[in-house]
Scaffold this motif. Structure first.
Motif, PDB file in Angstrom:
ATOM      1  N   GLY A 200       2.241   6.751  -6.573  1.00 23.19           N
ATOM      2  CA  GLY A 200       1.223   7.526  -7.117  1.00 23.19           C
ATOM      3  C   GLY A 200       1.348   8.977  -6.818  1.00 23.19           C
ATOM      4  O   GLY A 200       1.150   9.819  -7.807  1.00 23.19           O
ATOM      5  N   ILE A 201       1.631   9.285  -5.746  1.00 24.75           N
ATOM      6  CA  ILE A 201       1.901  10.768  -5.446  1.00 24.75           C
ATOM      7  C   ILE A 201       3.003  11.523  -5.979  1.00 24.75           C
ATOM      8  O   ILE A 201       3.153  12.425  -6.714  1.00 24.75           O
ATOM      9  CB  ILE A 201       2.125  11.110  -3.666  1.00 24.75           C
ATOM     10  CG1 ILE A 201       0.673  10.860  -3.113  1.00 24.75           C
ATOM     11  CG2 ILE A 201       2.271  12.535  -3.453  1.00 24.75           C
ATOM     12  CD1 ILE A 201       0.901  10.452  -1.503  1.00 24.75           C
TER      13      ILE A 201
ATOM     14  N   VAL B 170       2.487   1.671  -3.523  1.00 20.75           N
ATOM     15  CA  VAL B 170       1.456   2.191  -4.400  1.00 20.75           C
ATOM     16  C   VAL B 170       1.201   3.768  -4.212  1.00 20.75           C
ATOM     17  O   VAL B 170       1.251   4.590  -5.089  1.00 20.75           O
ATOM     18  CB  VAL B 170       0.163   1.458  -4.381  1.00 20.75           C
ATOM     19  CG1 VAL B 170      -1.008   2.000  -5.211  1.00 20.75           C
ATOM     20  CG2 VAL B 170       0.465  -0.047  -4.897  1.00 20.75           C
ATOM     21  N   ALA B 171       0.907   3.970  -2.966  1.00 20.14           N
ATOM     22  CA  ALA B 171       0.650   5.493  -2.648  1.00 20.14           C
ATOM     23  C   ALA B 171       1.666   6.350  -2.774  1.00 20.14           C
ATOM     24  O   ALA B 171       1.655   7.529  -3.441  1.00 20.14           O
ATOM     25  CB  ALA B 171       0.286   5.655  -1.176  1.00 20.14           C
TER      26      ALA B 171
ATOM     27  N   PHE C 248       0.797  -1.142  -0.037  1.00 20.58           N
ATOM     28  CA  PHE C 248       0.039   0.018   0.024  1.00 20.58           C
ATOM     29  C   PHE C 248       0.823   1.294   0.033  1.00 20.58           C
ATOM     30  O   PHE C 248       0.467   2.214  -0.624  1.00 20.58           O
ATOM     31  CB  PHE C 248      -1.191  -0.067   1.144  1.00 20.58           C
ATOM     32  CG  PHE C 248      -1.801   1.107   1.568  1.00 20.58           C
ATOM     33  CD1 PHE C 248      -2.868   1.407   0.501  1.00 20.58           C
ATOM     34  CD2 PHE C 248      -1.577   2.377   2.284  1.00 20.58           C
ATOM     35  CE1 PHE C 248      -3.607   2.544   0.480  1.00 20.58           C
ATOM     36  CE2 PHE C 248      -2.269   3.291   2.182  1.00 20.58           C
ATOM     37  CZ  PHE C 248      -3.440   3.524   1.377  1.00 20.58           C
TER      38      PHE C 248
END
Lengths: 168, 513
Positions: free
Chosen positions: A109-110, A105-106, A102
């Motif tokens: 993504g950011i 991914v976060a 997680f």
């Protein structure tokens, strides 16, 4: 490297470090103190984002009132309580792997998002006045609902924690 | 903004449309004050009747709002439209059933000390659910969600002497807190990207954000919010709390969680995602075709969640010996079926969801009323407590059979048509795999529903003594039975009624004041 960046780095370290220590400490009192550092770090981040009013409220309510309240609660009950060492099992690693995925991914993504270059400028706004006006005009319905929510939480805390006499 | 009243800007809105909420809030306050000044030993059932009356009056005002134009207060902080009215009627009737069941539950067994608080916490939970149904602003929606959640955490823990109740309340509050955090994290991305909490403004700005290279974050926030809301509707990946909590909670509260709380979860899911993501269009660079993101991309994931919930809920329900745990797993499966219309998004999506929710309301409330009665009589929540029910209370056994048939989705019950409409929507959308899983898991579900029926008719019970049925339980069962059978024989008028009285299009219309 601007002063703002250094301030952000220190505050972020304080926030995350406090949270990590909160989990890894075994004595309850240490946990609360670690948590107080997290609250202070968050207050600092608010100030950095030019939300001074929210920052001061954070210090007053969380770092001040809530931490002290927790310390009092611990002192009045079993203040020497330590956590039992948790069992080690595959579940722990699965949870850790899930959180790691997680985070990746976060983070990616950011990182991959193209944020604009110009910074938002809120220096001309009067924080307290704006919050007050918004709260009592536009947001009056959720504001009132929150007061019901707090009442419910209060009643709930009383009926769940109250020690009643055994005789009826 | 035409006329400025001397009372300021707030006075220009038509606050009378909020009267259902005001009545519920007023009755909850009244009950808390009465409870405070009543004699400690006095019978608290009078409070339940006052609350019940308040629910009926609030229901009257919702009916009066029905069929009117959209009214929006404070820039959609609160809005009355067909969608909101339909869900509010559902919540109100669900809570009315819960009150009737609670009357018997609390009266005889002294397991809930604080029955006054018990009644008005149900009302505040109802208030939260109603706010969740009739707002188009993330902040109001979230406050409503929390009001419902916190009231439910406390209600689950009201059987204080019961160790299971304490454990389940604790589990519920922890997993609920995590779910709220995940929801808020998702909402914070949406707010950061669009700069607004108003769902219509979000919908307007989300498209441009989507093309400015933030498409990943838009998807990311969708999944975070969906996982957070999945807690409320108890579907995979956030279903694990349901069996433990239902088992530990007082039976009427388990009924409340399985119907009202779940319906409120669907209200917020549909409202948030249909408005804010409904108009998001993706553009395929190679073919030059435009397609809705919700229909083309996201619906696949929703369908997977729905399928996983059906499979996990139905297979795990087979192994349960505790009837409330079985109902919890059955509820997970039913939530999976209820997600199918949202995944397929046909024209009749809202009508299908509403019809299924109504069928589910009648069947589940009736079933829980009988479960409460039988469990209290036999002092066990085991499936075997139903043994020989037919010989003890034939009408109860027959009614229970209808409720179970409705949950299983077999003919002459509302559940059959509910499932039939949903099944057709999957076929129309040509999601044949989803329709196949629906059929297969329904067949699996017959096993455990018929397990209860077998106990009632074919197994000898410990006693043959007739089961005394209190009037309030009889009333709940009667209404639920009539509803289940009537909607099962004449589904079309119900669908027509939903279609005409609660038009979904109103959700996308700007509101007058």
């Amino acid at each position: 490297m601007s002063g703002e960046f250094i301030a952000f780095f220190v505050l972020a370290l304080l926030t995350i470090g406090g949270a990590v220590f909160m989990i890894s400490f075994t004595r309850v009192v240490h946990m609360v103190v670690a948590l107080a550092f997290t609250f202070l770090g968050i207050a600092g981040l608010y100030v950095l984002l030019e939300a001074e009013f929210v920052g001061v409220t954070q210090v007053l309510v969380y770092s001040g009132a809530i931490s002290i309240l927790m310390l009092f609660g611990i002192m009045l009950t079993r203040h020497d309580a330590t956590e039992v060492t948790e069992r080690k099992g595959p579940f722990k690693y699965i949870a850790f792997a899930g959180i790691a995925v997680f985070f990746i991914v976060a983070f990616l993504g950011i990182q991959s998002a193209h944020w604009g270059d110009q910074q938002a400028d809120f220096t001309k706004q009067n924080n307290v006045k704006e919050i007050g006006i918004q709260l009592f005009t536009h947001y009056v319905i959720p504001f009132e609902a929150v007061s019901v929510l707090l009442l419910v939480a209060l009643v709930g805390a009383i009926i769940l924690a109250k020690k009643e006499a055994e005789d009826e | 903004m035409s006329s400025v009243s001397k009372w300021g800007n707030l006075a220009q809105y038509d606050w009378s449309v909020m009267s259902p909420e005001f009545i519920i809030l007023g009755v909850a306050t009244l009950l808390s004050l009465l409870d405070l000044f009543m004699n400690k030993k006095a019978d608290r059932r009078i409070l339940a009747w006052i609350g019940f009356l308040g629910i009926i009056v609030a229901g009257y005002f919702v009916v009066r709002n029905t069929g009117q134009n959209v009214v929006s207060i404070l820039n959609d902080m609160y809005r009355v439209d067909g969608f909101a009215n339909a869900f509010k009627l559902l919540f109100l009737s669900g809570v009315a059933f819960v009150f009737l069941i609670s009357l018997t539950y609390i009266d005889e067994s002294k397991n809930i000390r604080y029955s006054g608080e018990y009644y008005y916490l149900i009302l505040t939970a109802l208030l939260g659910a109603m706010l969740m149904a009739s707002s188009s602003d993330l902040i109001t929606l979230f406050v409503g969600l929390e009001l419902l959640s916190i009231s439910s955490y406390i209600l689950v823990g009201t059987r204080k002497q019961h160790i299971h109740s304490n454990e389940s309340a604790f589990k519920y509050v922890i997993s609920g807190g995590i779910a709220s955090a995940i929801t808020l994290y998702g909402m914070s991305f949406i707010y950061g990207l669009t700069g607004s909490t108003n769902l219509y403004v979000i919908a307007e700005r989300l498209s441009s954000v989507f093309y400015d290279g933030f498409d990943f974050l838009v998807y990311f926030s969708f999944f975070l919010m969906f996982v957070g809301f999945a807690f409320k509707i108890s579907v995979v990946p956030y279903h694990m709390w349901a069996p433990d909590v239902y088992q530990g909670a007082p039976t009427p509260i388990a009924a409340f969680l399985s119907v009202v709380s779940k319906a409120a979860g669907f209200a917020i899911v549909l409202r948030v995602f249909l408005i804010s993501f409904g108009s998001l269009v993706s553009f395929d660079m190679e073919t030059g075709q435009q397609g809705s993101v919700l229909v083309n991309t996201l619906s696949v994931y929703i369908a997977i969640v729905a399928a996983a919930s059906m499979i996990i809920g139905n297979t795990l329900a087979m192994r349960q010996v505790n009837i409330k745990r079985m109902m919890a797993y059955s509820g997970i499966a039913q939530a999976g079926y209820l997600l199918v219309p949202f995944a397929t998004l046909t024209v009749l999506m809202f009508e299908q969801t509403m019809f299924y929710l109504v069928a589910y309301l009648f069947a589940n409330m009736g079933a829980f009323a009988i479960i409460m009665l039988v469990n209290r009589d036999q002092k066990t929540e085991d499936l075997k407590s139903f043994a020989g029910l037919y010989h003890r209370a034939p009408w109860m056994a027959i009614a229970m059979t209808f409720f179970l048939l409705s949950l299983a989705g077999l003919p002459i019950t509302a559940g059959f048509f509910g499932k039939f409409y949903i099944f057709m929507s999957a076929i129309v959308h040509s999601s044949y795999w989803l329709a196949g899983i629906m059929l297969a898991t329904s067949v699996v579900s017959y096993y455990y529903y018929f397990g209860v029926i077998r106990q009632m008719y074919m197994r000898p019970g410990k006693t043959e003594a007739p089961l005394k049925v209190p009037a309030s339980i009889g009333l709940v069962v009667l209404i639920a039975l009539v509803g289940t059978v009537a909607a099962g024989i004449m589904p079309d008028p119900v669908m027509q009624y939903i279609h005409h009285k609660f038009p979904l299009q109103q959700m996308f219309q700007p509101g007058g004041q």
